[in-house]
Write an enzyme that holds these catalytic residues in place. Structure first.
Site, PDB file in Angstrom:
ATOM      1  N   CYS A   1       0.870  -0.902  -0.061  1.00  0.00           N
ATOM      2  CA  CYS A   1       0.047  -0.136   0.077  1.00  0.00           C
ATOM      3  C   CYS A   1       0.952   1.382   0.045  1.00  0.00           C
ATOM      4  CB  CYS A   1      -1.168   0.048   1.074  1.00  0.00           C
ATOM      5  SG  CYS A   1      -2.382   1.145   0.798  1.00  0.00           S
TER       6      CYS A   1
ATOM      7  N   HIS B   1      -4.571  -4.507  -0.044  1.00  0.00           N
ATOM      8  CA  HIS B   1      -4.203  -5.178   1.264  1.00  0.00           C
ATOM      9  C   HIS B   1      -4.767  -6.395   1.331  1.00  0.00           C
ATOM     10  CE1 HIS B   1      -2.958  -1.839   3.538  1.00  0.00           C
ATOM     11  NE2 HIS B   1      -3.660  -0.909   2.849  1.00  0.00           N
TER      12      HIS B   1
ATOM     13  N   GLU C   1      -3.653  -8.673   2.990  1.00  0.00           N
ATOM     14  CA  GLU C   1      -3.582  -9.403   4.501  1.00  0.00           C
ATOM     15  C   GLU C   1      -4.643  -9.098   5.363  1.00  0.00           C
ATOM     16  OE1 GLU C   1      -2.186  -5.231   4.913  1.00  0.00           O
ATOM     17  OE2 GLU C   1      -1.935  -6.541   3.144  1.00  0.00           O
TER      18      GLU C   1
END
Length: 305
Positions: A142, A235, A237
């Site tokens: 990011c 993102h 994750e």
């Protein structure tokens, strides 16, 4: 194989509840194996949440991984107990002589500032440069991806008219690339950002390879130096409820925020979340660990250059 984590790290108990196999340093030292050394520079404000999200994905391989957390001196976290930072994080200055198989640098809540205005810009760019000679492969996520592309390759960022917020469909541009082993023709990724990088700027730089993109969210994954650097704008994750928490937080503060797109069942927060990015998130991290860290790094870690 399990993850080797600092003793008493909060993520250990959280992940054990999910039946993820983790061990602390005390037990790991009894095993005769050279684990992969992964350093995480965690710039996110809710550090324990980010730690848990990343460790969850790093655990999904047969490799033993030793995790260390790095912090910078020029910024003090306001949202994480100082006791946690002292117990589990180490200043870059104390780690600069070490070598690491892999590194992850997270996003940060400073994206609307010019890079040079960020208080820790000087220190973090020093870390970016250090990683090139002390780390086998670095994963920028990011804001860190935008910062790394700007610092190393001069790729600018642009402020969006409204936040890129939701779950978006992506496609690999090189489906046979090892980072996409096991991927489908399309895959989904969460995004939560106010700034963007443009495809035409990436393609101008011969050292960069654009690997995946989205019609809605734009550039997603960029590779450099044959896999020594990956820049990820989304993102993967994120846990299932992260965007929900961000949405409700901003609503509670009266901030201008639209509902995250393609996220809630029937676009209704009362109906819950439709999770459709987790499988590819696990593939992304396990492929990175396997093909660009484990299979490339020398057994003698000091030979990394």
């Amino acid at each position: 194989m399990p993850l080797n984590l600092p003793d008493k790290l909060p993520a250990i108990e959280l992940l054990k509840e999910e039946n993820i196999f983790v061990i602390d340093n005390s037990r790991a030292t009894q095993q005769d194996i050279r684990p992969l050394r992964i350093v995480i520079l965690n710039l996110m404000p809710l550090k324990i949440t980010t730690e848990t999200d990343l460790i969850r994905l790093l655990s999904n391989t047969p490799l033993q991984v030793e995790i260390q957390f790095m912090k910078i001196k020029s910024h003090t976290s306001k949202n994480t107990p100082i006791e946690h930072m002292k117990a589990f994080y180490t200043d870059f200055e104390e780690m600069r002589n070490g070598k690491y198989d892999g590194m992850i640098i997270t996003g940060a809540p400073v994206e609307l500032m010019d890079f040079e205005e960020v208080s820790y810009w000087s220190e973090i760019t020093e870390i970016f440069d250090w990683a090139r000679t002390h780390v086998m492969s670095t994963l920028y996520i990011c804001w860190a991806a935008q910062a790394g592309l700007y610092h190393h390759y001069g790729v600018p960022k642009y402020t969006l008219d409204k936040k890129m917020f939701g779950i978006f469909e992506h496609r690999p541009l090189q489906p046979l690339h090892p980072i996409f082993r096991g991927f489908d023709d399309v895959f989904f990724v969460p995004h939560s950002r106010h700034t963007d990088i443009r495809k035409e700027d990436v393609l101008k730089v011969p050292e960069l390879t654009l690997l995946s993109e989205s019609d809605e969210a734009g550039v997603h994954l960029v590779m450099a130096r044959g896999g020594r650097e990956f820049f990820v704008t989304g993102h993967s994750e994120y846990s299932p409820m992260t965007l929900d928490a961000e949405y409700r937080r901003d609503l509670g503060k009266g901030l201008p925020i639209e509902m995250p797109r393609n996220y809630y069942v029937d676009d209704n927060p009362d109906y819950g979340v439709r999770v459709r990015w987790r499988a590819h998130a696990n593939l992304l991290f396990s492929n990175w660990l396997n093909y660009f860290v484990y299979q490339e790094t020398p057994y003698n870690i000091n030979e990394i250059a």
